[in-house]
Design a protein around this motif. Structure first.
Motif, short mmCIF file in Angstrom:
data_model
loop_
_atom_site.label_atom_id
_atom_site.label_comp_id
_atom_site.label_asym_id
_atom_site.label_seq_id
_atom_site.Cartn_x
_atom_site.Cartn_y
_atom_site.Cartn_z
N ILE A 44 0.82 -1.20 0.00
CA ILE A 44 0.00 0.00 0.00
C ILE A 44 0.86 1.25 0.00
O ILE A 44 0.56 2.22 -0.70
N ASN B 82 2.31 5.09 7.13
CA ASN B 82 1.78 3.84 6.59
C ASN B 82 2.46 2.60 7.14
O ASN B 82 1.84 1.54 7.20
N ASN C 7 -3.04 8.42 8.05
CA ASN C 7 -2.64 7.35 8.97
C ASN C 7 -3.30 6.05 8.53
O ASN C 7 -4.52 5.99 8.39
N THR C 8 -2.49 5.02 8.33
CA THR C 8 -3.01 3.74 7.88
C THR C 8 -3.39 2.88 9.07
O THR C 8 -2.52 2.42 9.81
N SER D 139 -6.80 -0.02 9.95
CA SER D 139 -7.19 -1.33 9.42
C SER D 139 -8.64 -1.61 9.78
O SER D 139 -9.16 -1.09 10.78
N LYS E 192 -4.26 -0.61 16.02
CA LYS E 192 -4.97 0.07 14.93
C LYS E 192 -6.23 0.76 15.44
O LYS E 192 -6.60 1.84 14.94
N CYS F 139 -7.93 8.94 7.79
CA CYS F 139 -7.67 7.66 8.43
C CYS F 139 -8.00 6.56 7.43
O CYS F 139 -9.18 6.28 7.17
N LEU F 140 -6.97 5.95 6.86
CA LEU F 140 -7.14 4.88 5.89
C LEU F 140 -7.34 3.57 6.64
O LEU F 140 -6.51 3.19 7.47
N CYS F 141 -8.44 2.89 6.35
CA CYS F 141 -8.75 1.61 6.99
C CYS F 141 -8.85 0.53 5.92
O CYS F 141 -9.93 0.30 5.35
N PRO F 142 -7.74 -0.14 5.63
CA PRO F 142 -7.79 -1.18 4.60
C PRO F 142 -8.47 -2.45 5.09
O PRO F 142 -8.28 -2.87 6.24
N VAL G 203 -6.51 6.97 -1.80
CA VAL G 203 -5.86 7.89 -0.86
C VAL G 203 -5.67 9.26 -1.49
O VAL G 203 -5.91 10.30 -0.85
N THR H 167 -11.29 0.91 2.50
CA THR H 167 -11.03 0.48 1.13
C THR H 167 -12.25 -0.18 0.49
O THR H 167 -12.30 -0.31 -0.73
#
Length: 272
Positions: free
Chosen positions: A18, A90, A139-140, A142, A160, A183-186, A225, A238
């Motif tokens: 990522i 990340n 900020n990655t 999850s 996380k 806030c990236l939540c994969p 992103v 995501t």
């Protein structure tokens, strides 16, 4: 941050997965990128690929667990680009084991990298972003920090979840100062994190967030992103279907936990 051309971004864990996809997506928008990674070869390869595609990138080998890592990255950003506009936190690690068999030291190691490294990043970069009155943090986190679906990765999930809370608080503080927070939540994404994870117990089931979530490619996440930065969006899952899960959880928390116990989603055979 509607206009990205000419901006300067730091991406930790940018050598693969990522992080690399985010770095490439930013570079495609004419953002100058510093790729920081614990693996110097991966960082250099990612930077070279961006340069070959016509972008601007430099690579720095850095272990974000080191106390002075982010000060060194901040200084390198200034010397290379003259400023920092975007900070993508990340890099992260994953640990698998039964709850009572994970040593306290491993909990501390996961939290130091997944959470406290972001705290150290803030200490290094936020004063400059606040002084210039503009910028963006990514900020990655999850799906694992949004709701419980597994018990073998508790340090990862807890770190996380804490990062999601930290990011939300930062958004409250920073948005009025002109600084965006995403806030990236994969969910499931095709990366190497599982192959690089430490497994303390053989034969544990690998539980995933749910059968409705298809495996996505890192490039898709990188594009998401970039758009979130441009649109100043905070919450970036995501897969938008996770919102339905969160609504069910909030509506009946006890019922949700019972359902998760009774209906685990197993994705691969137990490890041996």
């Amino acid at each position: 941050m509607q206009h990205l051309a000419g901006k300067a971004a730091l991406v930790t864990g940018g050598g693969n997965g990522i992080g690399r996809a985010i770095a490439e997506a930013l570079a495609a928008r004419d953002v100058r990128v510093l790729i920081a990674d614990i693996d110097p070869h991966a960082a250099a390869d990612a930077a070279a690929a961006i340069a070959t595609a016509g972008g601007a990138a430099i690579a720095v080998a850095c272990d974000i667990a080191e106390p002075d890592c982010f000060e060194r990255l901040r200084d390198r950003m200034i010397s290379a680009f003259g400023r920092t506009d975007i900070v993508v936190n990340n890099a992260g690690i994953l640990l698998s084991g039964l709850p009572l068999e994970i040593p306290v030291a491993e909990w501390q190691r996961v939290f130091d990298i997944n959470l406290m490294a972001v705290v150290r990043s803030n200490a290094a970069f936020l004063p400059g972003l606040i002084a210039q009155g503009a910028g963006h943090l990514v900020n990655t986190a999850s799906f694992a920090g949004l709701y419980g679906y597994a018990y073998d990765r508790l340090p990862y999930a807890a770190s996380k979840a804490a990062l999601i809370s930290l990011s939300e608080g930062l958004a409250l503080y920073l948005r009025p100062l002109g600084i965006g927070v995403t806030c990236l939540c994969p969910g499931p994404v095709r990366t190497t994190i599982m192959s690089r994870a430490k497994f303390l117990n053989a034969g544990l089931e690998i539980r995933a967030p749910g059968p409705q979530f298809a495996l996505q490619e890192p490039e898709t996440v990188g594009a998401q992103v970039v758009e979130a930065i441009r649109e100043n969006r905070f919450f970036l899952p995501t897969d938008p279907q996770v919102r339905d899960v969160l609504i069910r959880r909030a509506t009946d928390f006890d019922g949700f936990v019972e359902h998760q116990i009774a209906h685990p989603h197993i994705v691969v055979p137990a490890r041996t």
